[in-house]
Structure formats: structure tokens, C-alpha cells
Design an enzyme around this catalytic site. Structure first.
Site, PDB file in Angstrom:
ATOM      1  N   GLY A  86       0.595  -1.290  -0.260  1.00 24.80           N
ATOM      2  CA  GLY A  86       0.223  -0.292  -0.167  1.00 24.80           C
ATOM      3  C   GLY A  86       0.970   1.365  -0.469  1.00 24.80           C
TER       4      GLY A  86
ATOM      5  CD  GLN B  94       3.052   5.676   2.420  1.00 29.87           C
ATOM      6  OE1 GLN B  94       1.975   5.169   2.206  1.00 29.87           O
ATOM      7  NE2 GLN B  94       4.221   5.090   3.356  1.00 29.87           N
TER       8      GLN B  94
ATOM      9  CB  CYS C  37       4.993   1.806   7.018  1.00 32.04           C
ATOM     10  SG  CYS C  37       4.462   3.334   5.891  1.00 32.04           S
ATOM     11  CG  LEU C  38       6.704   0.645   0.978  1.00 34.61           C
ATOM     12  CD1 LEU C  38       6.273   1.292  -0.436  1.00 34.61           C
ATOM     13  CD2 LEU C  38       7.564  -0.089   1.162  1.00 34.61           C
TER      14      LEU C  38
ATOM     15  CG  HIS D 180      -1.055   1.195   7.344  1.00 33.49           C
ATOM     16  ND1 HIS D 180       0.274   0.957   8.473  1.00 33.49           N
ATOM     17  CD2 HIS D 180      -0.208   2.449   6.829  1.00 33.49           C
ATOM     18  CE1 HIS D 180       1.241   1.597   7.763  1.00 33.49           C
ATOM     19  NE2 HIS D 180       1.257   2.548   6.437  1.00 33.49           N
ATOM     20  CD  GLU D 181      -1.295   2.480   2.365  1.00 32.73           C
ATOM     21  OE1 GLU D 181      -0.921   3.996   2.064  1.00 32.73           O
ATOM     22  OE2 GLU D 181      -0.321   1.496   2.631  1.00 32.73           O
TER      23      GLU D 181
ATOM     24  CG  HIS E 132       0.108   6.773   5.695  1.00 33.60           C
ATOM     25  ND1 HIS E 132       1.412   7.408   5.798  1.00 33.60           N
ATOM     26  CD2 HIS E 132       0.492   4.998   5.259  1.00 33.60           C
ATOM     27  CE1 HIS E 132       2.441   6.479   6.111  1.00 33.60           C
ATOM     28  NE2 HIS E 132       1.930   5.094   5.690  1.00 33.60           N
TER      29      HIS E 132
HETATM   30 ZN    ZN Z   1       2.294   3.575   5.981  1.00 32.05          ZN
END
Ligand code: ZN
Length: 174
Positions: free
Chosen positions: A46, A51, A94-95, A136-137, A140
Site C-alpha cells: 500500500g 508518501q 510502512c514504506l 493504514h493508508e 496517512h
Molecule cells: Zn504506511
């Protein structure tokens, strides 16, 4: 499509709220394509616009495990309209927090309303890993990271490590 640079914590942009997208056009789709490519390359399941430094309510998700069975999901202006009382706990990463993982408890099921890749209104009911990933997304888009669900001690420890990681990376570049 082109791969973009992923913003990592600590970075104040990750704490900002993303704006609603007024129109879905070719430019939006180009952005979503870039996000998907960036996510696949990372690799991750995701990615939210913020991000890659874009404060728009854009999300790409693909929870399919095998690369030959790609099944991307594009969420524009997503809104959660239902969250189950029942919760599930998954180990999340998480990236934007490379190398860090922690268990996070979230509602098992959710219903999300959104605009799709072609500008059409859609609604899906998600459970399991997809539900966690969507939540989660969407976090963000509101400037929330999964570490915000952890104890202060744990959260600070991860942030400290990320600062160290960043300093190290800078040294390598110099
Ligand atoms: Zn994340």
C-alpha cells in the site's frame, strides 16, 4: 510510469492532512500509475500520495502475493463509513518507516466509499489484511502513522532509530 522517491520519517510532510481531489483526469491516473510502480518496486502492499510528497487523497493497494496475479486497487478521496467492533491484530510495516514493524489492533471489517481510477464512485466491504491496509493508508491521508498506536516509549525508540538510519544514509551519499 516512473518510480518516485519515498518520503521517510521523520519528515513533517507525513504529519500533514491530504486534500480532497476535485477531478480525476489523465494527470491523476499518471500519478496513480507512478505510485503503483513505486509501491511494487519497494516492495509494499500500500502507498498513499503523501508518501511520495503529494498531499492529495490518493491511495494504491495490492495485497496479491504473486507478482503475476497483480490486482491493484486505487482509492481516491476514500471515506470509511463503517468499522466493525471486532478487531484484528496484524504486524504492520510502512514504506515510510523502513525496517520497523509492530503489532497494531484495528477493526476487522470496514466499508469504504471512494472514487476509482476512472472517476467512478465505488464502495467496498473489506476484511482481514485488506481492511487493515485500507485503514493504514487512510491514516496517512490524515497525517497518522502506525507508530502513533504504540506506547510513547516504543514510538520514540523507533523514531530515534529512524533518525540514526537517516544520518547514516546521508553519510553514505556524501
Ligand atoms: Zn504506511
Amino acid at each position: 510510469m516512473s518510480k518516485r522517491k519515498i518520503v521517510t520519517e521523520p519528515n513533517p510532510i507525513l504529519r500533514k492532512k491530504s486534500d480532497i481531489l476535485e477531478t480525476v483526469n489523465d494527470e491523476t491516473r499518471k500519478l496513480l500509475d507512478d505510485m503503483l510502480e513505486t509501491m511494487y518496486a519497494a516492495p509494499g502492499i500500500g502507498l498513499a500520495g503523501v508518501q511520495i510528497g503529494i498531499l492529495k487523497q490518493l491511495i494504491v493497494i495490492d495485497i496479491s502475493k504473486e507478482p503475476e496475479k497483480k490486482n491493484p486497487l486505487y482509492l481516491i478521496n476514500p471515506q470509511i463509513t463503517f468499522k466493525s467492533k471486532k478487531t484484528s491484530t496484524y504486524e504492520e510495516g510502512c514504506l515510510s518507516l523502513p525496517g520497523h514493524f509492530a503489532e497494531v489492533e484495528r477493526p476487522t471489517e470496514c466499508i469504504v466509499k471512494f472514487i476509482d481510477y476512472y472517476g467512478k464512485k465505488k464502495e467496498i466491504k473489506a476484511d482481514g489484511i485488506l481492511s487493515t491496509c485500507i485503514q493504514h493508508e487512510i491514516d496517512h491521508l490524515n497525517g497518522v502513522l502506525f507508530i502513533d498506536y504504540l506506547s510513547k516509549l516504543k514510538k520514540n525508540m523507533i523514531i530515534k532509530k529512524l533518525i540514526k538510519q537517516k544520518k547514516l544514509a546521508d553519510k553514505i551519499i556524501l
